[in-house]
Design a protein around this motif. Structure first.
Motif, PDB file in Angstrom:
ATOM      1  N   PHE A  60       0.786  -1.232   0.000  1.00 35.73           N
ATOM      2  CA  PHE A  60       0.000   0.000   0.000  1.00 35.73           C
ATOM      3  C   PHE A  60       0.818   1.283   0.000  1.00 35.73           C
ATOM      4  O   PHE A  60       0.299   2.338  -0.334  1.00 35.73           O
ATOM      5  CB  PHE A  60      -0.960   0.016   1.196  1.00 35.73           C
ATOM      6  CG  PHE A  60      -2.058  -0.972   1.032  1.00 35.73           C
ATOM      7  CD1 PHE A  60      -3.165  -0.681   0.245  1.00 35.73           C
ATOM      8  CD2 PHE A  60      -1.979  -2.221   1.620  1.00 35.73           C
ATOM      9  CE1 PHE A  60      -4.172  -1.599   0.064  1.00 35.73           C
ATOM     10  CE2 PHE A  60      -2.989  -3.153   1.446  1.00 35.73           C
ATOM     11  CZ  PHE A  60      -4.085  -2.846   0.662  1.00 35.73           C
ATOM     12  N   ILE A  61       2.068   1.210   0.349  1.00 38.26           N
ATOM     13  CA  ILE A  61       2.876   2.431   0.336  1.00 38.26           C
ATOM     14  C   ILE A  61       3.761   2.458  -0.907  1.00 38.26           C
ATOM     15  O   ILE A  61       3.673   3.368  -1.717  1.00 38.26           O
ATOM     16  CB  ILE A  61       3.732   2.555   1.618  1.00 38.26           C
ATOM     17  CG1 ILE A  61       2.840   2.639   2.844  1.00 38.26           C
ATOM     18  CG2 ILE A  61       4.632   3.777   1.528  1.00 38.26           C
ATOM     19  CD1 ILE A  61       3.596   2.615   4.158  1.00 38.26           C
ATOM     20  N   ALA A  62       4.594   1.449  -1.041  1.00 37.84           N
ATOM     21  CA  ALA A  62       5.538   1.428  -2.152  1.00 37.84           C
ATOM     22  C   ALA A  62       4.872   1.082  -3.484  1.00 37.84           C
ATOM     23  O   ALA A  62       5.194   1.675  -4.504  1.00 37.84           O
ATOM     24  CB  ALA A  62       6.660   0.438  -1.850  1.00 37.84           C
ATOM     25  N   HIS A  63       3.959   0.136  -3.454  1.00 38.58           N
ATOM     26  CA  HIS A  63       3.294  -0.315  -4.678  1.00 38.58           C
ATOM     27  C   HIS A  63       1.829  -0.543  -4.352  1.00 38.58           C
ATOM     28  O   HIS A  63       1.510  -1.468  -3.620  1.00 38.58           O
ATOM     29  CB  HIS A  63       3.889  -1.642  -5.177  1.00 38.58           C
ATOM     30  CG  HIS A  63       5.372  -1.671  -5.166  1.00 38.58           C
ATOM     31  ND1 HIS A  63       6.131  -1.038  -6.125  1.00 38.58           N
ATOM     32  CD2 HIS A  63       6.245  -2.233  -4.307  1.00 38.58           C
ATOM     33  CE1 HIS A  63       7.399  -1.229  -5.855  1.00 38.58           C
ATOM     34  NE2 HIS A  63       7.504  -1.943  -4.762  1.00 38.58           N
ATOM     35  N   LEU A  64       0.978   0.271  -4.879  1.00 37.84           N
ATOM     36  CA  LEU A  64      -0.444   0.073  -4.636  1.00 37.84           C
ATOM     37  C   LEU A  64      -0.921  -1.069  -5.522  1.00 37.84           C
ATOM     38  O   LEU A  64      -1.155  -0.916  -6.704  1.00 37.84           O
ATOM     39  CB  LEU A  64      -1.246   1.346  -4.914  1.00 37.84           C
ATOM     40  CG  LEU A  64      -2.727   1.260  -4.567  1.00 37.84           C
ATOM     41  CD1 LEU A  64      -2.939   0.850  -3.114  1.00 37.84           C
ATOM     42  CD2 LEU A  64      -3.421   2.573  -4.842  1.00 37.84           C
ATOM     43  N   ASP A  65      -0.992  -2.232  -4.896  1.00 38.68           N
ATOM     44  CA  ASP A  65      -1.430  -3.419  -5.629  1.00 38.68           C
ATOM     45  C   ASP A  65      -2.939  -3.427  -5.743  1.00 38.68           C
ATOM     46  O   ASP A  65      -3.620  -2.457  -5.431  1.00 38.68           O
ATOM     47  CB  ASP A  65      -0.929  -4.685  -4.925  1.00 38.68           C
ATOM     48  CG  ASP A  65       0.584  -4.832  -5.029  1.00 38.68           C
ATOM     49  OD1 ASP A  65       1.187  -4.156  -5.873  1.00 38.68           O
ATOM     50  OD2 ASP A  65       1.151  -5.618  -4.259  1.00 38.68           O
ATOM     51  N   SER A  66      -3.466  -4.536  -6.147  1.00 39.44           N
ATOM     52  CA  SER A  66      -4.904  -4.622  -6.383  1.00 39.44           C
ATOM     53  C   SER A  66      -5.705  -4.932  -5.122  1.00 39.44           C
ATOM     54  O   SER A  66      -6.918  -5.080  -5.195  1.00 39.44           O
ATOM     55  CB  SER A  66      -5.191  -5.676  -7.447  1.00 39.44           C
ATOM     56  OG  SER A  66      -4.715  -6.932  -7.005  1.00 39.44           O
ATOM     57  N   ASN A  67      -5.053  -5.034  -3.995  1.00 41.83           N
ATOM     58  CA  ASN A  67      -5.797  -5.267  -2.752  1.00 41.83           C
ATOM     59  C   ASN A  67      -6.704  -4.078  -2.473  1.00 41.83           C
ATOM     60  O   ASN A  67      -6.286  -2.933  -2.554  1.00 41.83           O
ATOM     61  CB  ASN A  67      -4.839  -5.468  -1.577  1.00 41.83           C
ATOM     62  CG  ASN A  67      -3.981  -6.698  -1.730  1.00 41.83           C
ATOM     63  OD1 ASN A  67      -4.129  -7.455  -2.670  1.00 41.83           O
ATOM     64  ND2 ASN A  67      -3.079  -6.891  -0.801  1.00 41.83           N
ATOM     65  N   GLU A  68      -7.932  -4.380  -2.127  1.00 41.11           N
ATOM     66  CA  GLU A  68      -8.895  -3.301  -1.903  1.00 41.11           C
ATOM     67  C   GLU A  68      -9.014  -2.898  -0.440  1.00 41.11           C
ATOM     68  O   GLU A  68      -9.583  -1.852  -0.138  1.00 41.11           O
ATOM     69  CB  GLU A  68     -10.260  -3.719  -2.441  1.00 41.11           C
ATOM     70  CG  GLU A  68     -10.252  -3.895  -3.953  1.00 41.11           C
ATOM     71  CD  GLU A  68     -11.607  -4.279  -4.508  1.00 41.11           C
ATOM     72  OE1 GLU A  68     -12.606  -4.214  -3.765  1.00 41.11           O
ATOM     73  OE2 GLU A  68     -11.657  -4.648  -5.692  1.00 41.11           O
ATOM     74  N   VAL A  69      -8.514  -3.728   0.451  1.00 44.52           N
ATOM     75  CA  VAL A  69      -8.609  -3.438   1.880  1.00 44.52           C
ATOM     76  C   VAL A  69      -7.206  -3.245   2.441  1.00 44.52           C
ATOM     77  O   VAL A  69      -6.344  -4.101   2.294  1.00 44.52           O
ATOM     78  CB  VAL A  69      -9.338  -4.576   2.636  1.00 44.52           C
ATOM     79  CG1 VAL A  69      -9.374  -4.285   4.118  1.00 44.52           C
ATOM     80  CG2 VAL A  69     -10.738  -4.775   2.082  1.00 44.52           C
ATOM     81  N   MET A  70      -7.014  -2.106   3.070  1.00 40.60           N
ATOM     82  CA  MET A  70      -5.735  -1.775   3.667  1.00 40.60           C
ATOM     83  C   MET A  70      -5.743  -2.228   5.124  1.00 40.60           C
ATOM     84  O   MET A  70      -6.672  -1.935   5.862  1.00 40.60           O
ATOM     85  CB  MET A  70      -5.537  -0.250   3.595  1.00 40.60           C
ATOM     86  CG  MET A  70      -4.225   0.215   4.106  1.00 40.60           C
ATOM     87  SD  MET A  70      -3.891   1.995   3.868  1.00 40.60           S
ATOM     88  CE  MET A  70      -5.405   2.726   3.395  1.00 40.60           C
TER      89      MET A  70
END
Length: 123
Positions: A60-70
């Motif tokens: 979530f910081i370096a690479h915003l992947d496809s995960n929708e929940v942080m």
């Protein structure tokens, strides 16, 4: 918060990183034992926490992947480990008195910076 996580990972999250704590501590076993005691954690618990923080950093910081929940990690371990490192450096590693002008503990330092920040943002 994200900068906090990034900076903490430099100190505690990657043993290959140039700023990793073990590269500046003369007695790593003493430091690590004290750190675990301070954090009231076992080594396996700290390892699991490190994985959680690195996952947050990577996803979530370096690479915003496809995960929708942080899943933001609790920051108390980050805060307490940095405060312990600061105190340990002052008490055990400052043979050349490099920290002579710095506050005597992390709590004092934090409060000074907090007051400075509030003053800058208050109308």
């Amino acid at each position: 918060m994200d900068v906090c996580v990034l900076e903490w990972c430099k100190l505690f999250g990657d043993s290959r990183a140039p700023h990793y704590w073990e590269k500046v501590i003369s007695n790593p076993d003493k430091f690590f034992g004290g750190l675990l005691k301070e954090l009231r954690m076992k080594e396996i618990d700290l390892d699991n926490y490190l994985k959680e923080v690195r996952t947050y950093r990577d996803k979530f910081i370096a690479h915003l992947d496809s995960n929708e929940v942080m899943h933001i990690p609790k920051l108390d371990v980050i805060k307490n480990s940095v405060m312990y490192l600061y105190g340990y450096l002052l008490q055990n590693e400052d043979k050349e008195d490099f920290f002579s002008d710095d506050p005597p503990n992390a709590t004092t330092y934090y409060n000074q910076l907090l007051a400075e920040g509030k003053k800058a943002y208050e109308p």
